[in-house]
Design a protein around this motif. Structure first.
Motif, short mmCIF file in Angstrom:
data_model
loop_
_atom_site.label_atom_id
_atom_site.label_comp_id
_atom_site.label_asym_id
_atom_site.label_seq_id
_atom_site.Cartn_x
_atom_site.Cartn_y
_atom_site.Cartn_z
N CYS A 118 -9.82 -4.64 14.17
CA CYS A 118 -10.06 -4.20 12.79
C CYS A 118 -11.41 -3.50 12.69
O CYS A 118 -12.45 -4.10 12.94
N CYS A 167 -5.20 -0.27 6.48
CA CYS A 167 -4.96 0.87 7.37
C CYS A 167 -3.97 0.55 8.48
O CYS A 167 -3.52 1.44 9.19
N GLN A 168 -3.66 -0.70 8.67
CA GLN A 168 -2.68 -1.17 9.67
C GLN A 168 -3.12 -0.92 11.11
O GLN A 168 -2.29 -0.92 12.03
N CYS A 208 -10.24 -5.33 3.11
CA CYS A 208 -9.17 -4.75 3.94
C CYS A 208 -8.85 -3.35 3.40
O CYS A 208 -8.62 -3.17 2.20
N ALA A 209 -8.83 -2.38 4.31
CA ALA A 209 -8.52 -1.00 3.91
C ALA A 209 -7.01 -0.73 3.99
O ALA A 209 -6.57 0.38 3.73
N CYS A 243 -4.67 -2.90 12.83
CA CYS A 243 -4.60 -4.17 13.56
C CYS A 243 -3.20 -4.55 14.01
O CYS A 243 -3.04 -5.43 14.85
S1 SF4 Z 1 -7.21 -3.13 10.57
FE1 SF4 Z 1 -5.84 -4.48 9.47
S2 SF4 Z 1 -7.15 -6.06 8.57
FE2 SF4 Z 1 -8.48 -4.35 9.18
S3 SF4 Z 1 -8.71 -3.10 7.38
FE3 SF4 Z 1 -7.00 -2.22 8.53
S4 SF4 Z 1 -5.18 -3.29 7.70
FE4 SF4 Z 1 -6.97 -4.45 7.01
#
Ligand code: SF4
Ligand code: SF4
Lengths: 310, 535
Positions: free
Chosen positions: B187, B111-112, B108-109, B114
């Motif tokens: 994601c 990055c939010q 998980c990066a 999702c």
């Molecule tokens: S989209 Fe959500 S689950 Fe995927 S890497 Fe970013 S924070 Fe993590």
């Protein structure tokens, strides 16, 4: 000498770690399906709305089509433009895209440097590669640097992100920023756009030739040494972090999201599954009472039920 | 504690309640449901219950675990939790999802990207507790610090304290996500927060014996014991189907006789047995269609096999495998050519997709969706239809399990486009649909005030979407039909419509796909679908 040894070691550690992490995932047992649609290899038409072979009557009697072209059609915009982030996280997109694209250009430059160093920077083709490497470097480092700074700010101050920001996530970005900054500093001190050995690309070519020919006597500008040093340190560090997703993403997509391979009688998959079904779990809840002796088959069939009913 | 001020570290700190839910924060619904003061008042969790059960997460309770009586008991539970987490990463214990889980743990990066995809997070007014990533982040930090014991994990991955409060809240929080996987779809790395919910529930169930009563004790355990989670044994189910056949014969004017235990039949149909109790017209309509199309079909009266539900899908791999094997064994015993899963999304996914890698050898009986079979029948010319009988606004709900998670998108639409002149899509739809809010077992969970939460919060986005689909005819003067080809979704939609009085206010009813097909059959007496009789 030290720099050369450090480079060999860094490349070795990088490769070993990446391969180890890749194999660790590749060697996990065949798992249950967890596909998520759209699955692009279903073909352009179905991928457009997310359809699967389950839409066909008696699907198991029909040939299975797997379209690589349709898969590439999904993968390329995702890799180059981060389409998913654009669609779902516009506020982060530019910074993330600049950061990733800067890295792509930097890696591209490295590949060109190696190629041109091997074929000879002074050859006609070598000169072309050197020029492209130069352009790729300047764009890549500036874009990547901007992306890094933007991402650091976002991670530190954006309401949406900061709750999840850890020291580690900032260190990762600062590390990459250091590569771009030391690179730009080197460019400011030595020329970039010439095929001259004193330019950054030229210095890197000499360095690569030295590596290939086990010659550590090549003279390098101190700013170039710094740039190489930071990059090597990052190469050692990166595979231990979540950034290894650059290769392990293959599994999250091909191994999971897009893995819709049906289990057919007599297949290799069925053989693997049969092995897994004979593993002996130790789950402790009363309805399972895994004792490390009963297999999954025992537990999931009558024998397991009876034990549970006791 | 106020929303948007929530920190990861708050999760482990003892307090009466981690967050409060304020209806003023909810996303607004279209008129006439737009007045927050008209929102039904939430049932209070009784103080006596709070005294003895863990209710410290938000304003509702789904699992309601009794509070441990001593610090030793607390420690024992925390230790069990850690031991379960460890097992998640052992191939002997979790070959089923090990690869998926390792990837979601490590990549998980943060990055939010999702978060906005989640209907619960959005509908709640972006309450941080319901972020898809909040639960995952807590789990990830616990695994790194207490299971992997990674050096400096507090710096590299973030810190967390693991105590009974953390575990008790995680148990509840694992039941605030419908496992709809809408977040996973967005994601960029391919990390799956829904999978983490799923695996957390597995630790609680498979190691600690803790699960929502409705899906375990009164669900899969009952199904394996008596044959169906409805409590019906084989005789009762056959009697009920007899009654349904009689009713259908009266209503349609066509002689209906359902088939049981026909050896060598072309197909074995499995319904969610809840249909037989709650929506008898659905299995009735299936029988009418299959008979009219001249299909050699059957149902199995074998225990478990007359009920397609498989709640293990949401919380327990062992229970999932046990039920799926029973389904396949029944089909094998009858020697049918294939199993067809009726209008139940999770039964579709459990038996067709997930169990595909459990059913090896001769248990691997071909399995398919009723949607494709129905499409084939409708367009085969074997039955005459009069689409004008369905000339009312119809929209389609896409059950996550059948659509986003199986890719069965078009067959049901082709039927609706043909048979329903006023068919309209919701926005978004297909694989990008919103969950009904009743996924992962919520639709059958109603203890205390959980219905308030699952309707007003987890089902809110869906209700808004449904109402928006009828924005050209919102009033009660227009009869409207929502087609939801899934028993669990129907259960949730029934509760949403009742909660907001949608029948009265919007003349909105819901039902399955087969009901619309039968309603349009020329040989059937008109009026199979009735707004007057609907509730
Ligand atoms: S989209 Fe959500 S689950 Fe995927 S890497 Fe970013 S924070 Fe993590
Ligand atoms: S699976 Fe669905 S409900 Fe759960 S966090 Fe993701 S979007 Fe939200």
């Amino acid at each position: 000498m030290i720099l050369n040894i450090a480079t060999y070691l860094s490349i070795l550690i990088f490769l070993i770690t990446v391969i180890y992490r890749f194999m660790r995932i590749a060697n996990t047992p065949a798992h249950l399906r967890w596909d998520l649609y759209p699955v692009p290899h279903e073909g352009f038409k179905k991928a457009k709305y997310g359809g699967s072979y389950y839409e066909e009557l008696d699907w198991w009697t029909k040939p299975r089509h797997v379209s690589i072209a349709s898969e590439l059609n999904t993968m390329i915009p995702e890799i180059i433009f981060l389409k998913g982030v654009w669609e779902s996280n516009k506020g982060l997109w530019f910074w993330s895209w600049a950061f990733h694209f800067g890295l792509y250009l930097a890696v591209f430059m490295a590949a060109l440097v190696v190629a041109s160093a091997i074929i000879g920077p002074a050859s006609t083709f070598g000169v072309v590669l050197t020029k492209i490497a130069g352009i790729s470097t300047i764009f890549g480092y500036i874009l990547g640097g901007i992306g890094c700074i933007g991402m650091i700010f976002k991670r530190l101050f954006n309401e949406r992100l900061k709750m999840f920001t850890t020291v580690g996530s900032i260190v990762n970005l600062v590390f990459i920023l250091a590569i771009f900054v030391t690179g730009l500093k080197a460019i400011s001190e030595v020329n970039l756009f010439t095929t001259d050995p004193s330019s950054l690309i030229g210095q890197l070519q000499i360095f690569v030739s030295g590596l290939v020919g086990f010659d550590s006597s090549v003279p390098l500008n101190s700013s170039v040494i710094w740039h190489i040093g930071v990059t090597l340190a990052f190469m050692v560090y990166m595979p231990f972090t979540h950034m290894a997703h650059f290769v392990l993403k293959w599994f999250t997509y091909h191994g999971i999201r897009w893995n819709d391979e049906p289990n057919t009688a007599g297949s290799a998959l069925e053989k693997d599954l049969t092995k897994s079904l004979n593993f002996k779990p130790t789950w402790a809840a009363d309805h399972i009472k895994g004792d490390g002796k009963k297999t999954w088959v025992d537990i999931a069939t009558e024998k397991g039920f009876k034990d549970e009913k006791k | 504690m106020k929303k948007n001020k929530l920190k990861i570290s708050d999760f482990s700190k003892e307090s009466d309640q981690l967050v409060h839910i304020d209806p003023k924060d909810f996303i607004p619904l279209p008129p006439p449901y737009d007045k927050i003061e008209d929102e039904p008042i939430w049932k209070e969790i009784k103080p006596e219950y709070r005294e003895t059960h863990e209710c410290t997460l938000d304003d509702t309770v789904a699992v309601g675990i009794p509070k441990p009586k001593t610090p030793e008991e607390e420690k024992e539970l925390v230790d069990k939790f850690v031991s379960g987490l460890r097992k998640l990463f052992e191939k002997e214990n979790n070959w089923t999802f090990l690869q998926q889980l390792m990837l979601s743990l490590e990549h998980c990066a943060k990055c939010q990207t999702c978060v906005d995809a989640c209907p619960i997070y959005e509908a709640s007014g972006k309450n941080d507790l319901y972020r898809p990533t909040y639960r995952s982040e807590i789990w990830r930090r616990i695994v790194k610090k207490y299971v992997q014991k990674k050096p400096f994990s507090s710096f590299t991955d973030g810190d967390i304290d693991l105590n009974w409060t953390t575990v008790a809240r995680l148990i509840e929080l694992s039941y605030r996500c419908t496992i709809c996987r809408r977040c996973a779809q967005t994601c960029p790395v391919g990390v799956d927060n829904a999978l983490i919910t799923h695996e957390l529930r597995k630790v609680f169930s498979q190691e600690m014996g803790i699960a929502a009563k409705e899906i375990h004790e009164k669900g899969s355990v009952l199904q394996l014991k008596v044959g169906s989670s409805t409590g019906m044994n084989s005789e009762v189910v056959k009697d009920n189907i007899d009654f349904i056949d009689e009713d259908m014969t009266d209503i349609t004017g066509i002689e209906v006789k359902s088939k049981w235990d026909v050896k060598g039949a072309d197909l074995m149909l499995i319904h969610n047995a809840g249909e037989i109790i709650a929506w008898p017209e659905n299995p009735g309509a299936f029988a009418i269609i299959l008979e009219a199309a001249g299909i050699n079909w059957t149902m199995s009266s074998e225990a478990v096999a007359y009920d397609g539900i498989n709640y293990g899908l949401w919380y327990d791999d062992v229970q999932l495998a046990r039920v799926a094997i029973k389904h396949a064994q029944a089909a094998k015993k009858l020697g049918v050519k294939k199993i067809v899963v009726g209008e139940c999304g999770h039964a579709h996914k459990a038996l067709t997709v997930i169990a595909d890698r459990v059913l090896v050898g001769d248990l691997n009986v071909p399995r398919e969706s009723a949607m494709t079979l129905l499409e084939d029948i409708v367009f085969s010319g074997k039955i005459k239809f009069d689409p004008s009988r369905n000339d009312f606004p119809v929209t389609l709900h896409d059950p996550c399990n059948m659509v986003r998670l199986m890719g069965i998108v078009e067959p049901q639409r082709r039927i609706l486009r043909y048979l329903c002149p006023q068919f309209r899509e919701m926005t978004p739809h297909g694989v990008h649909n919103y969950c009904c809010g009743g996924g992962s077992g919520f639709a059958i969970m109603s203890a205390h005030n959980f219905t308030n939460w699952r309707v007003a919060v987890s089902g809110r986005k869906k209700f808004k979407q449904i109402l928006d689909a009828y924005s050209d005819c919102p009033g009660p003067e227009t009869k409207k039909y929502l087609c939801a080809p899934c028993s669990n979704c129907k259960g949730q939609i029934r509760d949403i419509f009742q909660y907001y009085n949608a029948k009265e206010k919007s003349n909105l009813i819901y039902g399955g796909l087969v009901e619309l097909i039968v309603n349009a059959m020329v040989d059937v007496k008109p009026g199979f679908i009735s707004w007057e009789d609907a509730f």
